[in-house]
Design a protein around this motif. Structure first.
Motif, PDB file in Angstrom:
ATOM      1  N   TYR A 155       0.839  -1.199   0.000  1.00 26.35           N
ATOM      2  CA  TYR A 155       0.000   0.000   0.000  1.00 26.35           C
ATOM      3  C   TYR A 155       0.873   1.248   0.000  1.00 26.35           C
ATOM      4  O   TYR A 155       0.625   2.207  -0.741  1.00 26.35           O
ATOM      5  N   GLN A 156       1.911   1.231   0.819  1.00 27.06           N
ATOM      6  CA  GLN A 156       2.789   2.392   0.926  1.00 27.06           C
ATOM      7  C   GLN A 156       3.586   2.605  -0.349  1.00 27.06           C
ATOM      8  O   GLN A 156       3.783   3.750  -0.783  1.00 27.06           O
ATOM      9  N   VAL A 157       4.038   1.535  -0.977  1.00 27.87           N
ATOM     10  CA  VAL A 157       4.737   1.657  -2.260  1.00 27.87           C
ATOM     11  C   VAL A 157       3.843   2.348  -3.278  1.00 27.87           C
ATOM     12  O   VAL A 157       4.276   3.264  -4.000  1.00 27.87           O
ATOM     13  N   SER A 158       2.584   1.925  -3.352  1.00 29.03           N
ATOM     14  CA  SER A 158       1.659   2.514  -4.325  1.00 29.03           C
ATOM     15  C   SER A 158       1.401   3.985  -4.025  1.00 29.03           C
ATOM     16  O   SER A 158       1.313   4.812  -4.949  1.00 29.03           O
ATOM     17  N   LYS A 159       1.302   4.349  -2.752  1.00 26.11           N
ATOM     18  CA  LYS A 159       1.001   5.735  -2.401  1.00 26.11           C
ATOM     19  C   LYS A 159       2.229   6.638  -2.522  1.00 26.11           C
ATOM     20  O   LYS A 159       2.108   7.808  -2.896  1.00 26.11           O
ATOM     21  N   PHE A 160       3.421   6.119  -2.193  1.00 27.85           N
ATOM     22  CA  PHE A 160       4.636   6.896  -2.435  1.00 27.85           C
ATOM     23  C   PHE A 160       4.768   7.193  -3.928  1.00 27.85           C
ATOM     24  O   PHE A 160       5.117   8.307  -4.336  1.00 27.85           O
ATOM     25  N   ALA A 161       4.493   6.200  -4.759  1.00 31.79           N
ATOM     26  CA  ALA A 161       4.583   6.389  -6.205  1.00 31.79           C
ATOM     27  C   ALA A 161       3.523   7.364  -6.708  1.00 31.79           C
ATOM     28  O   ALA A 161       3.796   8.196  -7.576  1.00 31.79           O
ATOM     29  N   LEU A 162       2.314   7.273  -6.160  1.00 33.45           N
ATOM     30  CA  LEU A 162       1.249   8.187  -6.562  1.00 33.45           C
ATOM     31  C   LEU A 162       1.592   9.617  -6.168  1.00 33.45           C
ATOM     32  O   LEU A 162       1.291  10.571  -6.899  1.00 33.45           O
ATOM     33  N   GLN A 163       2.245   9.777  -5.018  1.00 32.85           N
ATOM     34  CA  GLN A 163       2.694  11.101  -4.588  1.00 32.85           C
ATOM     35  C   GLN A 163       3.734  11.648  -5.571  1.00 32.85           C
ATOM     36  O   GLN A 163       3.696  12.821  -5.963  1.00 32.85           O
ATOM     37  N   GLY A 164       4.663  10.805  -5.970  1.00 33.08           N
ATOM     38  CA  GLY A 164       5.666  11.220  -6.945  1.00 33.08           C
ATOM     39  C   GLY A 164       5.045  11.567  -8.287  1.00 33.08           C
ATOM     40  O   GLY A 164       5.453  12.541  -8.944  1.00 33.08           O
ATOM     41  N   PHE A 165       4.067  10.788  -8.710  1.00 32.32           N
ATOM     42  CA  PHE A 165       3.355  11.053  -9.961  1.00 32.32           C
ATOM     43  C   PHE A 165       2.652  12.402  -9.895  1.00 32.32           C
ATOM     44  O   PHE A 165       2.693  13.183 -10.860  1.00 32.32           O
TER      45      PHE A 165
END
Length: 294
Positions: A155-165
């Motif tokens: 979950y955190q990997v997906s949200k860190f990536a979404l933040q970067g996006f």
């Protein structure tokens, strides 16, 4: 965005929780809506409630793990409206448990919904958004996209990536009038935790106590304000603020918290090995090297 009245918006994950509240508050602002979700009953209820204020509401069943279905629904929106002013990537799922217990299928499922779908939807709708004098993208992330914890790594990997996006989109398209907001609440009183699969055998995913949680209504209210103010990062709830500033001011404190009890656990792990070595059933690394040399 100066005015939301009469604008056209797409909200994913609109059947319940944060997505439902964002949809209802956008409708109250006069936004015509396309609503996506896989929960047909919940989606229909949100659509009926939103339409009571007199806006146009289209609800469509969409499985965000299916890239072909996403493209089909994007084309249907384009054929229906031909334009779009607001995109809210809200849909999300979670998995609780040690990282090594997650299967490939579970990783693919979570990343498909939380990350790949928002990227695909945004990419396919960007031409419409960029053609508008004012347009905005909202990515509903999480404080977990800024501060890491334990047993929610996927979950955190997906949200860190979404933040970067979100940050990348904002840096690239701000000059062209496209606003981008990343919404990062702390724990919210939704069904995210209750419905999250658990990788710990015989246990359920823990649900945060209500006193540390914010509500979907509060998240939706802050989201509307972020759209009007073109706010890049929007923290919601005291837990979100506390963790965000703690990481910025004293990141060592979070690392210390994650390592709490480490020495005691390491002693427990080494105890059986020590007994095996002493009993002669297992060799130490030095003994192993000497035996191979001999």
């Amino acid at each position: 965005m100066q005015n939301l009245f009469g604008k056209k918006g797409l909200v994913t994950g609109a059947a319940s929780g944060i997505g439902r509240e964002i949809a209802l508050q956008l409708a109250a602002e006069g936004v015509n809506l396309f609503l996506w979700d896989i929960d047909e009953a919940g989606l229909k209820d949100t659509a009926e409630t939103a339409s009571l204020v007199g806006v146009e509401v289209n609800c469509r069943i969409c499985d965000l793990t299916d890239s072909e279905q996403i493209s089909t629904e994007v084309q249907y929106l384009i054929d229906t409206w031909g334009t779009l002013d607001l995109l809210v990537n809200n849909a999300g799922v979670a998995f609780y448990g040690p990282t090594h217990t997650m299967s490939v299928e579970q990783w693919d499922w979570l990343l498909a919904i939380n990350l790949h779908a928002p990227i695909q939807i945004t990419r396919e709708l960007l031409p419409l958004l960029l053609n508008r004098p004012e347009a905005h993208i909202v990515n509903v992330s999480s404080i977990c996209g800024l501060v890491a914890g334990a047993r929610f790594s996927a979950y955190q990997v997906s949200k860190f990536a979404l933040q970067g996006f979100s940050e990348a989109l904002r840096a690239e398209y701000s000059r062209q009038g496209l606003g981008v907001s990343s919404i990062c609440p702390g724990p919210v009183t939704t069904r995210l935790f209750a419905s999250a699969p658990c990788g710990r055998e015989g246990k359920k995913t823990p649900i945060p106590p209500r006193w540390i949680c914010t509500t979907p209504q509060q998240v939706a209210q802050r989201t509307i304000k972020a759209i009007y103010a073109d706010q890049g990062l929007c923290l919601v709830g005291w837990v979100s603020y506390a963790l965000y500033y703690l990481k910025r001011i004293a990141p060592w404190s979070l690392d210390l918290a994650h390592r709490f009890g480490r020495r005691k656990r390491m002693k427990k792990k080494h105890a059986p090995l020590t007994l095996q070595v002493e009993s002669g059933t297992e060799k130490t690394p030095a003994q192993e090297i000497r035996s191979k040399a001999a």
